[in-house]
Design a protein around this motif. Structure first.
Motif, PDB file in Angstrom:
ATOM      1  N   PRO A   4       0.919  -1.154  -0.010  1.00  0.00           N
ATOM      2  CA  PRO A   4      -0.018  -0.013   0.066  1.00  0.00           C
ATOM      3  C   PRO A   4       0.941   1.390   0.028  1.00  0.00           C
ATOM      4  O   PRO A   4       1.900   1.102   0.784  1.00  0.00           O
ATOM      5  CB  PRO A   4      -0.728   0.042   1.230  1.00  0.00           C
ATOM      6  CG  PRO A   4       0.143  -1.076   2.224  1.00  0.00           C
ATOM      7  CD  PRO A   4       0.810  -1.873   1.176  1.00  0.00           C
ATOM      8  N   SER A   5       0.561   2.341  -0.785  1.00  0.00           N
ATOM      9  CA  SER A   5       1.182   3.459  -0.758  1.00  0.00           C
ATOM     10  C   SER A   5       0.784   4.522   0.475  1.00  0.00           C
ATOM     11  O   SER A   5       1.631   5.362   0.843  1.00  0.00           O
ATOM     12  CB  SER A   5       0.889   4.127  -2.156  1.00  0.00           C
ATOM     13  OG  SER A   5      -0.389   4.522  -2.219  1.00  0.00           O
ATOM     14  N   PHE A   6      -0.170   4.218   1.001  1.00  0.00           N
ATOM     15  CA  PHE A   6      -0.709   5.185   2.219  1.00  0.00           C
ATOM     16  C   PHE A   6      -1.287   4.303   3.238  1.00  0.00           C
ATOM     17  O   PHE A   6      -2.342   3.434   2.766  1.00  0.00           O
ATOM     18  CB  PHE A   6      -1.694   6.098   1.700  1.00  0.00           C
ATOM     19  CG  PHE A   6      -2.023   7.059   2.747  1.00  0.00           C
ATOM     20  CD1 PHE A   6      -1.110   8.073   3.294  1.00  0.00           C
ATOM     21  CD2 PHE A   6      -3.411   6.838   3.154  1.00  0.00           C
ATOM     22  CE1 PHE A   6      -1.692   8.894   4.680  1.00  0.00           C
ATOM     23  CE2 PHE A   6      -3.815   7.807   4.185  1.00  0.00           C
ATOM     24  CZ  PHE A   6      -2.877   8.862   4.827  1.00  0.00           C
ATOM     25  N   LEU A  51      -8.154  -2.571   3.222  1.00  0.00           N
ATOM     26  CA  LEU A  51      -7.295  -3.237   2.840  1.00  0.00           C
ATOM     27  C   LEU A  51      -7.954  -4.757   2.953  1.00  0.00           C
ATOM     28  O   LEU A  51      -8.468  -5.074   4.155  1.00  0.00           O
ATOM     29  CB  LEU A  51      -6.140  -3.271   3.204  1.00  0.00           C
ATOM     30  CG  LEU A  51      -5.222  -2.049   2.912  1.00  0.00           C
ATOM     31  CD1 LEU A  51      -3.798  -1.973   3.612  1.00  0.00           C
ATOM     32  CD2 LEU A  51      -5.093  -1.936   1.383  1.00  0.00           C
ATOM     33  N   THR A  52      -7.813  -5.633   1.960  1.00  0.00           N
ATOM     34  CA  THR A  52      -8.447  -6.995   2.286  1.00  0.00           C
ATOM     35  C   THR A  52      -7.048  -7.769   2.379  1.00  0.00           C
ATOM     36  O   THR A  52      -6.378  -7.891   1.274  1.00  0.00           O
ATOM     37  CB  THR A  52      -9.200  -7.352   1.157  1.00  0.00           C
ATOM     38  OG1 THR A  52     -10.591  -6.564   1.009  1.00  0.00           O
ATOM     39  CG2 THR A  52      -9.962  -8.856   1.547  1.00  0.00           C
ATOM     40  N   ARG A  53      -6.701  -8.626   3.352  1.00  0.00           N
ATOM     41  CA  ARG A  53      -5.998  -9.498   3.536  1.00  0.00           C
ATOM     42  C   ARG A  53      -6.435 -10.823   3.471  1.00  0.00           C
ATOM     43  O   ARG A  53      -7.298 -11.109   4.376  1.00  0.00           O
ATOM     44  CB  ARG A  53      -4.949  -9.193   4.670  1.00  0.00           C
ATOM     45  CG  ARG A  53      -4.182  -7.837   4.429  1.00  0.00           C
ATOM     46  CD  ARG A  53      -3.223  -7.533   5.291  1.00  0.00           C
ATOM     47  NE  ARG A  53      -2.710  -6.272   4.991  1.00  0.00           N
ATOM     48  CZ  ARG A  53      -1.692  -5.857   5.628  1.00  0.00           C
ATOM     49  NH1 ARG A  53      -1.109  -6.627   6.643  1.00  0.00           N
ATOM     50  NH2 ARG A  53      -1.034  -4.580   5.525  1.00  0.00           N
ATOM     51  N   ARG A  59      -4.932 -19.865   5.617  1.00  0.00           N
ATOM     52  CA  ARG A  59      -6.056 -20.705   5.330  1.00  0.00           C
ATOM     53  C   ARG A  59      -6.947 -20.023   4.318  1.00  0.00           C
ATOM     54  O   ARG A  59      -7.365 -20.627   3.394  1.00  0.00           O
ATOM     55  CB  ARG A  59      -6.736 -20.816   6.605  1.00  0.00           C
ATOM     56  CG  ARG A  59      -8.063 -21.918   6.250  1.00  0.00           C
ATOM     57  CD  ARG A  59      -9.014 -22.064   7.537  1.00  0.00           C
ATOM     58  NE  ARG A  59      -8.260 -22.164   8.955  1.00  0.00           N
ATOM     59  CZ  ARG A  59      -8.616 -21.848   9.994  1.00  0.00           C
ATOM     60  NH1 ARG A  59     -10.079 -21.690  10.084  1.00  0.00           N
ATOM     61  NH2 ARG A  59      -8.056 -21.907  11.067  1.00  0.00           N
ATOM     62  N   GLY A  60      -6.978 -19.047   4.119  1.00  0.00           N
ATOM     63  CA  GLY A  60      -7.763 -18.394   3.006  1.00  0.00           C
ATOM     64  C   GLY A  60      -7.146 -18.559   1.733  1.00  0.00           C
ATOM     65  O   GLY A  60      -7.666 -18.902   0.600  1.00  0.00           O
ATOM     66  N   ARG A  61      -5.782 -18.390   1.842  1.00  0.00           N
ATOM     67  CA  ARG A  61      -5.241 -18.599   0.394  1.00  0.00           C
ATOM     68  C   ARG A  61      -5.250 -19.880   0.144  1.00  0.00           C
ATOM     69  O   ARG A  61      -5.440 -20.360  -1.034  1.00  0.00           O
ATOM     70  CB  ARG A  61      -3.555 -18.092   0.565  1.00  0.00           C
ATOM     71  CG  ARG A  61      -3.562 -16.779   0.608  1.00  0.00           C
ATOM     72  CD  ARG A  61      -2.041 -16.331   0.583  1.00  0.00           C
ATOM     73  NE  ARG A  61      -1.308 -16.475   1.539  1.00  0.00           N
ATOM     74  CZ  ARG A  61      -1.032 -16.089   2.957  1.00  0.00           C
ATOM     75  NH1 ARG A  61      -1.583 -14.890   2.949  1.00  0.00           N
ATOM     76  NH2 ARG A  61      -0.235 -16.633   3.626  1.00  0.00           N
TER      77      ARG A  61
END
Length: 134
Positions: free
Chosen positions: A8-10, A38-40, A44-46
């Motif tokens: 992220p830039s900011f 932001l969504t991370r 487990r999600g990956r």
């Protein structure tokens, strides 16, 4: 292999969120819009995303795999009329080719039968079905 890295830039720090001197007393600070968050994905999600993609690819290739099936009547882009012969006990590929080939062209017919049926050699099994050119 390629690698893609996003950063992220900011990023707002907690000090920036709470320190708002021009805020009117008694009013709540405005929250950021949901699209700006932001969504991370967790590990487990990956794993779930990758497995879902692989499952979808498997289902798609299984469903559409029938279109890629070979047929007995096309050799080298040319359509040939064929008949199907079942190998009987004691038959060899040369015997079968000798029944349908012209005299002196048995070896050529063996080669055509091998190409038509995608045989790796001249060995045939009892009960095997072979496409024979007419």
């Amino acid at each position: 292999m390629s690698t893609l890295s996003l950063s992220p830039s900011f990023v707002r720090t907690p000090a920036t969120v709470t320190a708002q001197p021009d805020r009117q007393p008694g009013r709540r600070p405005r929250r950021r819009a949901a699209s700006a968050r932001l969504t991370r994905l967790t590990r487990r999600g990956r794993v779930v995303v990758v497995l879902s993609f692989l499952l979808a690819a498997l289902v798609l290739t299984t469903a559409l795999g029938g279109w890629a099936a070979a047929t007995h009547d096309v050799v080298g882009g040319h359509t040939h009329a064929v008949r199907v012969v079942t190998v009987q006990p004691g038959d060899t590929l040369y015997d079968i080719a000798g029944r349908v080939a012209r005299p002196g062209q048995v070896a050529d017919m063996v080669h055509r039968i091998q190409e038509l049926n995608a045989l790796p050699g001249s060995t045939v099994q009892v009960g095997q079905q072979l496409a024979i050119p007419r």
